[in-house]
Design a protein around this motif. Structure first.
Motif, mmCIF file in Angstrom:
data_model
loop_
_atom_site.group_PDB
_atom_site.id
_atom_site.type_symbol
_atom_site.label_atom_id
_atom_site.label_comp_id
_atom_site.label_asym_id
_atom_site.label_seq_id
_atom_site.Cartn_x
_atom_site.Cartn_y
_atom_site.Cartn_z
ATOM 1 N N MET A 1 0.923 -1.018 0.018
ATOM 2 C CA MET A 1 0.039 -0.163 0.121
ATOM 3 C C MET A 1 0.818 1.249 0.071
ATOM 4 S SD MET A 1 -2.975 1.484 2.661
ATOM 5 C CE MET A 1 -3.856 -0.024 2.535
ATOM 6 N N ARG A 27 -10.162 7.682 -1.983
ATOM 7 C CA ARG A 27 -11.238 6.907 -2.116
ATOM 8 C C ARG A 27 -12.074 6.915 -3.339
ATOM 9 N NH1 ARG A 27 -12.184 7.007 3.140
ATOM 10 N NH2 ARG A 27 -12.849 9.044 2.888
ATOM 11 N N ASN A 30 -10.482 5.053 -6.217
ATOM 12 C CA ASN A 30 -10.126 3.724 -5.835
ATOM 13 C C ASN A 30 -8.510 3.507 -5.848
ATOM 14 O OD1 ASN A 30 -12.622 2.585 -5.699
ATOM 15 N ND2 ASN A 30 -12.966 2.714 -7.991
ATOM 16 N N GLU A 32 -5.778 2.915 -3.095
ATOM 17 C CA GLU A 32 -5.255 2.261 -1.914
ATOM 18 C C GLU A 32 -3.913 3.152 -1.390
ATOM 19 O OE1 GLU A 32 -4.826 -1.800 -0.697
ATOM 20 O OE2 GLU A 32 -6.374 -2.413 -2.500
ATOM 21 N N GLU A 34 -2.435 4.931 2.424
ATOM 22 C CA GLU A 34 -2.704 5.448 3.778
ATOM 23 C C GLU A 34 -2.005 6.985 3.921
ATOM 24 O OE1 GLU A 34 -0.895 4.098 8.182
ATOM 25 O OE2 GLU A 34 -0.078 3.392 6.555
#
Length: 94
Positions: A1, A27, A30, A32, A34
């Motif tokens: 990620m 989001r 889409n 991924e 952090e």
């Protein structure tokens, strides 16, 4: 990620607002990732290991990690373009 670091030496409220906006963009697209927020003077880049850094205010970091200006996320002027810069750095990682 992937990891995106939002860092500032000034307002933590602005930093958290920008981090939330970037989380929403990720989001929606889409992606991924952090999204972390930290004080620019306290962050440990080796520990955090971000693929890209979004800076609000003065950049005091000495690093080869790509840096994107975070001001557009506060002013909304050029916000989509700034997120495209973040995406291009993430895309270059994999």
């Amino acid at each position: 990620m992937n990891t995106i670091l939002v860092a500032t030496s000034t307002s933590e409220n602005k930093m958290n607002t920008v981090a939330d906006k970037i989380r929403n963009y990720c989001r929606t697209d889409n992606i991924e990732a952090e999204v972390l927020a930290s004080n620019v003077y306290k962050v440990n880049l080796k520990e955090t290991a971000p693929e890209v850094i979004v800076i609000l205010g003065q950049n005091v970091l000495e690093t080869d990690i790509p840096i994107v200006d975070g001001v557009p996320f506060m002013t909304t002027i050029g916000e989509k373009e700034a997120f495209q810069q973040i995406k291009s750095h993430l895309d270059g990682q994999g």
